[in-house]
Design a protein around this motif. Structure first.
Motif, PDB file in Angstrom:
ATOM      1  N   TRP A   1      76.497  63.602  63.813  1.00  0.00           N
ATOM      2  CA  TRP A   1      77.123  62.499  63.094  1.00  0.00           C
ATOM      3  C   TRP A   1      76.193  61.882  62.055  1.00  0.00           C
ATOM      4  O   TRP A   1      76.561  60.897  61.394  1.00  0.00           O
ATOM      5  CB  TRP A   1      77.570  61.412  64.073  1.00  0.00           C
TER       6      TRP A   1
ATOM      7  N   LEU B   1      74.789  55.836  63.657  1.00  0.00           N
ATOM      8  CA  LEU B   1      75.375  57.183  63.732  1.00  0.00           C
ATOM      9  C   LEU B   1      74.309  58.262  63.709  1.00  0.00           C
ATOM     10  O   LEU B   1      74.507  59.363  64.245  1.00  0.00           O
ATOM     11  CB  LEU B   1      76.342  57.395  62.558  1.00  0.00           C
TER      12      LEU B   1
ATOM     13  N   PRO C   1      79.007  55.543  57.338  1.00  0.00           N
ATOM     14  CA  PRO C   1      79.639  54.535  58.186  1.00  0.00           C
ATOM     15  C   PRO C   1      80.689  53.714  57.448  1.00  0.00           C
ATOM     16  O   PRO C   1      81.628  53.208  58.043  1.00  0.00           O
ATOM     17  CB  PRO C   1      78.464  53.669  58.644  1.00  0.00           C
TER      18      PRO C   1
ATOM     19  N   TYR D   1      77.643  58.656  73.842  1.00  0.00           N
ATOM     20  CA  TYR D   1      77.846  58.137  72.491  1.00  0.00           C
ATOM     21  C   TYR D   1      79.326  58.259  72.138  1.00  0.00           C
ATOM     22  O   TYR D   1      79.937  59.325  72.307  1.00  0.00           O
ATOM     23  CB  TYR D   1      77.001  58.907  71.478  1.00  0.00           C
ATOM     24  N   THR D   2      79.881  57.173  71.639  1.00  0.00           N
ATOM     25  CA  THR D   2      81.296  57.144  71.255  1.00  0.00           C
ATOM     26  C   THR D   2      81.402  56.774  69.778  1.00  0.00           C
ATOM     27  O   THR D   2      80.909  55.727  69.362  1.00  0.00           O
ATOM     28  CB  THR D   2      82.077  56.115  72.090  1.00  0.00           C
ATOM     29  N   ARG D   3      82.034  57.640  69.000  1.00  0.00           N
ATOM     30  CA  ARG D   3      82.262  57.349  67.578  1.00  0.00           C
ATOM     31  C   ARG D   3      83.687  56.854  67.389  1.00  0.00           C
ATOM     32  O   ARG D   3      84.640  57.498  67.817  1.00  0.00           O
ATOM     33  CB  ARG D   3      82.026  58.597  66.725  1.00  0.00           C
TER      34      ARG D   3
ATOM     35  N   GLU E   1      86.360  56.066  64.656  1.00  0.00           N
ATOM     36  CA  GLU E   1      86.726  56.322  63.268  1.00  0.00           C
ATOM     37  C   GLU E   1      88.049  55.620  62.981  1.00  0.00           C
ATOM     38  O   GLU E   1      89.083  55.955  63.568  1.00  0.00           O
ATOM     39  CB  GLU E   1      86.856  57.829  63.020  1.00  0.00           C
TER      40      GLU E   1
ATOM     41  N   ASN F   1      83.395  54.077  60.077  1.00  0.00           N
ATOM     42  CA  ASN F   1      82.916  54.685  61.314  1.00  0.00           C
ATOM     43  C   ASN F   1      81.901  53.780  62.003  1.00  0.00           C
ATOM     44  O   ASN F   1      81.035  53.195  61.346  1.00  0.00           O
ATOM     45  CB  ASN F   1      82.254  56.035  61.023  1.00  0.00           C
ATOM     46  N   LYS F   2      82.031  53.679  63.313  1.00  0.00           N
ATOM     47  CA  LYS F   2      81.058  52.966  64.140  1.00  0.00           C
ATOM     48  C   LYS F   2      80.611  53.886  65.265  1.00  0.00           C
ATOM     49  O   LYS F   2      81.339  54.812  65.654  1.00  0.00           O
ATOM     50  CB  LYS F   2      81.670  51.701  64.743  1.00  0.00           C
ATOM     51  N   CYS F   3      79.434  53.609  65.809  1.00  0.00           N
ATOM     52  CA  CYS F   3      78.932  54.395  66.934  1.00  0.00           C
ATOM     53  C   CYS F   3      78.459  53.456  68.041  1.00  0.00           C
ATOM     54  O   CYS F   3      77.831  52.422  67.767  1.00  0.00           O
ATOM     55  CB  CYS F   3      77.778  55.287  66.472  1.00  0.00           C
TER      56      CYS F   3
END
Length: 450
Positions: free
Chosen positions: A197, A191, A202, A157-159, A161, A174-176
């Motif tokens: 998270w 998220l 978001p 999982y990559t957040r 920001e 914010n996206k995930c």
């Protein structure tokens, strides 16, 4: 468990490149493929894994020495504080790690000092954020931060920001992304799929009245000749080829010592066999000496022969010192910061000029760092509801690189006059002369040292 940013850099930055990062952001970004390659190169150099290193050529860690020397000179007598105790407590905790993180920022060109809420902060170096755009002053107006989390064996999982401005006001979104391949950022997801998270909004969320970034950004005061952008450049970039030459020269010096070990040439039947590799060889260092062997051979066959070559280490060492002095000149350090001060064949005026050169470079770094800390404090005040309240930030640096030398020299002159320091010691220290040369240049007894 967290992979930190290791996967982010080697996976996202290096494997995805500009095109994928552009798709993540949704627009053109300042960070180019050239800068991605350059930052990765600087990172490898600092880790002792430069392109030229091999089993034979090892890194001398000159890059670390350059960054450490500059960081120490910049921060040695820095005094900074915030007038509001609540803010100052968080600030002082943050700057505890300033030296080591400044070293990393010097090496990679830039770093971000970013508040995490009202009571915490983090340092983020250039290999861990995406500059999207800059203003005319070289400060980010749009930037992305990525955090990576691995859950189980195959879920990544990559957040993402993002901090940018909408109608002049700070906006954070914010996206995930989820993927089962560490080299692929994958697809957009919620998220809430990651427990840590789940409570993050978001957005995008806009903060009216906050008309600057909520973090401090430091960039080396060096012209970017990589791609011409406002992205920071490593403090040792201009000396890259010289560092390669120095590492190679160091390898030559090591080989001179290793190949110069005294040894007795013996018949093949006298060699030892390594139990693990099954290779034939002889022991190292003091165990290489042999008194004699009982071997069968004709009387005209020379079974034993001593090998004791003449050492040429002095010539190799002079070459290495020459490269180190050239590196000092290129990056803006003073003579003797990396090289052996006793071998610096420079006049007193040249040494003083090199000190001034270092002083100017350190002063430029301090100016950039002060701007970074001021912006960090503003972000800290923002998260503590004090952005528009009255607070004062104090940050002072001491110019001891030059002033302390003059003070010390004057004290030594007094010591010579008092007889507690000899003229010989004075010349060796301040004129960078060896004992023999200093003895020849000693003043006559009736002369007074000026």
């Amino acid at each position: 468990m967290f992979d930190g940013f290791k996967r982010f850099w080697r996976g996202v930055m290096r494997m995805f490149g500009y095109t994928t990062l552009k798709n993540i952001v949704g627009k053109d970004i300042t960070l180019s493929d050239k800068m991605i390659d350059a930052i990765n190169d600087w990172k490898n150099m600092m880790n002792g894994q430069a392109d030229w290193t091999t089993d034979y050529v090892k890194s001398l860690k000159i890059e670390d020495g350059i960054c450490r020397e500059f960081a120490d000179a910049v921060l040695i007598e820095m005094e900074s504080s915030i007038s509001v105790d609540r803010l100052d407590k968080v600030y002082q905790k943050a700057v505890i790690g300033l030296n080591e993180n400044l070293q990393e920022g010097l090496g990679l060109g830039s770093f971000v000092l970013k508040p995490i809420g009202s009571e915490k902060s983090e340092f983020i170096t250039a290999d861990k954020f995406i500059p999207i755009s800059f203003d005319d002053d070289g400060k980010p107006t749009d930037i992305g931060f990525l955090t990576v989390k691995r859950i189980g064996e195959n879920d990544y999982y990559t957040r993402f920001e993002r901090h940018y401005f909408v109608n002049g006001n700070l906006t954070i979104a914010n996206k995930c992304y989820h993927s089962q391949d560490p080299s692929d950022i994958g697809q957009l997801c919620n998220l809430k799929e990651v427990e840590e998270w789940a409570e993050i909004n978001p957005g995008p969320v806009t903060y009216p009245g906050m008309q600057q970034m909520d973090f401090g950004y430091y960039r080396n005061p060096i012209k970017n000749r990589i791609d011409g952008s406002a992205c920071g450049v490593s403090v040792f970039e201009s000396a890259r080829e010289l560092i390669q030459k120095a590492d190679t020269q160091g390898a030559r010096l090591d080989w001179e010592y290793e190949s110069g070990e005294r040894v007795i040439h013996v018949d093949n039947r006298a060699l030892n066999q390594d139990k693990k590799t099954r290779c034939m060889g002889m022991p190292k260092l003091n165990r290489r000496l042999y008194r004699g062997l009982n071997l069968d051979a004709g009387k005209d066959v020379e079974l034993l022969k001593e090998y004791s070559p003449e050492m040429r280490d002095e010539a190799y060492n002079r070459g290495l010192e020459k490269y180190l002095r050239e590196i000092e000149f290129n990056v803006g350090l003073a003579y003797g910061d990396l090289s052996d001060v006793q071998q610096v064949e420079k006049t007193a005026a040249e040494v003083k000029t090199s000190k001034a050169r270092k002083f100017n470079r350190v002063g430029a770094i301090q100016s950039k760092l002060k701007d970074c800390l001021e912006d960090f404090v503003a972000g800290l005040a923002f998260y503590n509801g004090l952005y528009t309240s009255g607070y004062e930030f104090m940050c002072n640096f001491n110019d001891s690189i030059l002033t302390d030398e003059e003070t010390e020299r004057q004290q030594d002159r007094q010591d010579v006059s008092m007889g507690v320091m000899s003229h010989l010691e004075y010349r060796m220290k301040w004129y960078n002369e060896d004992e023999t040369t200093a003895m020849k240049n000693l003043p006559e007894q009736n002369q007074i040292m000026e």
